[in-house]
Design a protein around this motif. Structure first.
Motif, PDB file in Angstrom:
ATOM      1  N   HIS A   1       9.336   7.603  -1.324  1.00 35.12           N
ATOM      2  CA  HIS A   1       9.017   8.328  -0.080  1.00 35.12           C
ATOM      3  C   HIS A   1       9.770   9.655   0.028  1.00 35.12           C
ATOM      4  O   HIS A   1       9.415  10.484   0.870  1.00 35.12           O
ATOM      5  N   LYS A   2      10.782   9.867  -0.828  1.00 31.39           N
ATOM      6  CA  LYS A   2      11.449  11.167  -0.837  1.00 31.39           C
ATOM      7  C   LYS A   2      10.578  12.227  -1.501  1.00 31.39           C
ATOM      8  O   LYS A   2      10.815  13.424  -1.338  1.00 31.39           O
ATOM      9  N   PHE A   3       9.571  11.781  -2.247  1.00 25.43           N
ATOM     10  CA  PHE A   3       8.579  12.701  -2.797  1.00 25.43           C
ATOM     11  C   PHE A   3       7.453  12.925  -1.788  1.00 25.43           C
ATOM     12  O   PHE A   3       7.051  14.046  -1.518  1.00 25.43           O
ATOM     13  N   PHE A   4       6.932  11.781  -1.246  1.00 27.27           N
ATOM     14  CA  PHE A   4       5.798  11.846  -0.324  1.00 27.27           C
ATOM     15  C   PHE A   4       5.963  10.799   0.766  1.00 27.27           C
ATOM     16  O   PHE A   4       6.269   9.646   0.493  1.00 27.27           O
ATOM     17  N   SER A   5       5.710  11.193   2.010  1.00 25.19           N
ATOM     18  CA  SER A   5       5.839  10.300   3.152  1.00 25.19           C
ATOM     19  C   SER A   5       4.806   9.188   3.094  1.00 25.19           C
ATOM     20  O   SER A   5       3.738   9.326   2.508  1.00 25.19           O
ATOM     21  N   ALA A   6       5.117   8.071   3.778  1.00 17.79           N
ATOM     22  CA  ALA A   6       4.174   6.955   3.874  1.00 17.79           C
ATOM     23  C   ALA A   6       3.379   6.985   5.166  1.00 17.79           C
ATOM     24  O   ALA A   6       2.568   6.106   5.418  1.00 17.79           O
TER      25      ALA A   6
ATOM     26  N   ILE B   1       0.836  -1.205   0.000  1.00 16.12           N
ATOM     27  CA  ILE B   1       0.000   0.000   0.000  1.00 16.12           C
ATOM     28  C   ILE B   1       0.869   1.254   0.000  1.00 16.12           C
ATOM     29  O   ILE B   1       0.620   2.200  -0.753  1.00 16.12           O
ATOM     30  N   ASN B   2       1.889   1.286   0.861  1.00 11.18           N
ATOM     31  CA  ASN B   2       2.724   2.487   0.991  1.00 11.18           C
ATOM     32  C   ASN B   2       3.280   2.970  -0.344  1.00 11.18           C
ATOM     33  O   ASN B   2       3.053   4.120  -0.735  1.00 11.18           O
ATOM     34  N   PRO B   3       4.023   2.129  -1.084  1.00 11.99           N
ATOM     35  CA  PRO B   3       4.593   2.639  -2.337  1.00 11.99           C
ATOM     36  C   PRO B   3       3.541   2.976  -3.392  1.00 11.99           C
ATOM     37  O   PRO B   3       3.742   3.901  -4.185  1.00 11.99           O
ATOM     38  N   MET B   4       2.413   2.238  -3.409  1.00 14.48           N
ATOM     39  CA  MET B   4       1.384   2.550  -4.402  1.00 14.48           C
ATOM     40  C   MET B   4       0.765   3.921  -4.142  1.00 14.48           C
ATOM     41  O   MET B   4       0.522   4.699  -5.082  1.00 14.48           O
ATOM     42  N   PHE B   5       0.526   4.247  -2.875  1.00 16.26           N
ATOM     43  CA  PHE B   5      -0.040   5.551  -2.561  1.00 16.26           C
ATOM     44  C   PHE B   5       0.986   6.667  -2.759  1.00 16.26           C
ATOM     45  O   PHE B   5       0.631   7.793  -3.131  1.00 16.26           O
ATOM     46  N   GLN B   6       2.241   6.376  -2.504  1.00 15.05           N
ATOM     47  CA  GLN B   6       3.283   7.359  -2.809  1.00 15.05           C
ATOM     48  C   GLN B   6       3.341   7.624  -4.302  1.00 15.05           C
ATOM     49  O   GLN B   6       3.455   8.779  -4.736  1.00 15.05           O
ATOM     50  N   LEU B   7       3.251   6.559  -5.095  1.00 13.97           N
ATOM     51  CA  LEU B   7       3.226   6.717  -6.546  1.00 13.97           C
ATOM     52  C   LEU B   7       2.000   7.522  -6.979  1.00 13.97           C
ATOM     53  O   LEU B   7       2.092   8.394  -7.860  1.00 13.97           O
ATOM     54  N   ALA B   8       0.857   7.257  -6.354  1.00 11.42           N
ATOM     55  CA  ALA B   8      -0.360   8.005  -6.674  1.00 11.42           C
ATOM     56  C   ALA B   8      -0.163   9.492  -6.412  1.00 11.42           C
ATOM     57  O   ALA B   8      -0.576  10.344  -7.218  1.00 11.42           O
TER      58      ALA B   8
END
Length: 464
Positions: free
Chosen positions: A245-250, A33-40
């Protein structure tokens, strides 16, 4: 159904082009979930509208993401009797049981919007046939490292070579076809039927080869030697745009409540003095292994922050199996919590090392903060990641004997107070600097993201 730009009538009777949109479909486990939402979030920041399809199981809180639209599909998992502790059975069941709910949801979205593509977790292998049916490009997000993905793709080879029959008797022997792995590093996942692993992984690999493109949460400088191997086996466009995660935190996607007192504890410690210990959101151990971990920490005499997730210890609520005397010793030396805000912890000045299960998210977060590791893999891609951390990138110490107090104590001292740890710290800081460069304009991940955006937007002209 042929894809085309559809038109709708607004309230005034005029015609308008339906909104362009990307549909994302994460696997319902924390590490996926974490990386998919970061990608979103990354895609949304580049101007894309985002819809999330998600199973009822582990459905996220939509209020945390007002910029996305959410669509829950029924999965029948809780009613099925499939044990929640068996990820292979869960993945196999869901890939069979949610075909129609997913297809119907995607059809509705394609009626309401102009869907440019669907991005699914690699483990949703059933979605390729559905995407093909509606002539919709399917892009695959693989949430692991490239090196571990290639190891999974080689499982059938490993079986044909007889390596699985030698895992216990010849564990330290090298795999000639896949250096630097040893036989004990072969990705394994405990399940009630070992054949299910080969079926699930085999389907994942074959359907990924049929996809329109691949996305990895990594950066090319880290895994450059494996990129040609990846391209040979998976001849589709590949985008290495991490670390996400360097773009958006998890933190907003955490399924567990984070104990922010962790930071207050760290604020009182000396720089680089604390060992952070966490074995992730899925791994489990028995009470004896928990005690070995506790004794290794206590005997090392080093300060620590230990996140013990409820459910980590089989048959226990939390830490009630540890003797009171040992708990007293631990309380004087460190701090135990149920879950910690990991990214904030790893970036804290007091952290000098990370004892980890080497899930890819945790491994990448540690590299990003320049924190060397002690490696205790439990299953799956963790086995491969830990070997690369210790033997290829040389930024960590792998516990080769498992969880034994003497080896634990020795590894902690090597990492935290001896020259060996300082040398690892210097190497991982060099990788950290490369990450900082790759994310800036002109850097490898920045350029890969630009190419990915162009790739997705190219679908608009091809379907007009």
């Amino acid at each position: 159904m042929q894809r085309k730009i559809k038109e709708s009538m607004d309230n005034q009777g005029t015609t308008s082009i339906l909104q362009n949109r990307i549909v994302l479909f994460p696997l319902p486990f924390q590490g996926h979930i974490n990386p998919m939402f970061q990608l979103a979030n990354i895609l949304h920041s580049r101007g894309f509208n985002i819809s999330i399809i998600h199973t009822k199981f582990n459905f996220p809180n939509p209020s945390k993401y007002p910029h996305f639209t959410f669509h829950q599909i029924s999965d029948g998992l809780l009613e099925s009797g499939v044990p929640i502790s068996d990820p292979v059975l869960i993945i196999k069941f869901l890939n069979s049981n949610i075909v129609e709910p997913f297809r119907e949801c995607l059809d509705r979205l394609m009626f309401d919007y102009h869907v440019e593509c669907v991005i699914t977790d690699a483990n949703w292998f059933f979605t390729q046939a559905i995407a093909d049916r509606v002539n919709l490009p399917r892009i695959v997000l693989r949430t692991s490292s490239i090196c571990s993905f290639l190891a999974f793709a080689s499982l059938s080879l490993f079986r044909d070579k007889g390596y699985f029959s030698n895992i216990d008797s010849n564990a330290d022997a090298p795999i000639e076809e896949f250096p630097p792995l040893k036989i004990k590093d072969i990705p394994q996942i405990e399940t009630s039927n070992s054949e299910d692993v080969f079926q699930v992984i085999g389907a994942m690999v074959e359907q990924t080869k049929k996809s329109s493109a691949l996305i990895f949460n990594t950066f090319s400088e880290l895994e450059e030697p494996d990129l040609p191997k990846l391209h040979n086996q998976f001849p589709v466009p590949t985008f290495t745009i991490g670390p996400f995660h360097k773009f958006f935190s998890a933190s907003t996607t955490s399924l567990l409540t984070q104990d922010m007192n962790s930071i207050s504890f760290l604020d009182k410690q000396e720089p680089k003095s604390v060992l952070y210990v966490s074995f992730g959101s899925v791994a489990s151990m028995d009470a004896q292994k928990l005690q070995e971990v506790a004794l290794g920490l206590a005997n090392s005499k080093q300060p620590f922050l230990w996140a013990i997730r409820p459910g980590l210890v089989q048959g226990s609520e939390w830490i009630e199996t540890l003797p009171n005397e040992l708990l007293e010793t631990l309380s004087k030396q460190g701090y135990v919590v149920k879950w910690a805000p990991q990214q904030e912890v790893l970036s804290h000045f007091a952290i000098g090392g990370f004892w980890t299960h080497n899930g890819w998210n945790s491994t990448l977060e540690s590299i990003c903060e320049g924190v060397p590791m002690i490696c205790s893999p439990f299953f799956g891609d963790q086995m491969v990641n830990s070997r690369y951390v210790s033997d290829v990138w040389k930024i960590g110490i792998k516990l080769e004997k498992g969880l034994e107090r003497d080896e634990i104590e020795n590894a902690i001292r090597r990492l935290m107070v001896e020259k060996e740890g300082d040398e690892m710290r210097q190497r991982i800081l060099c990788l950290k600097e490369k990450i900082d460069v790759c994310l800036k304009p002109g850097g490898s991940s920045y350029q890969s993201l630009e190419k990915m955006v162009d790739f997705i937007t190219s679908f608009r002209s091809s379907t007009a």
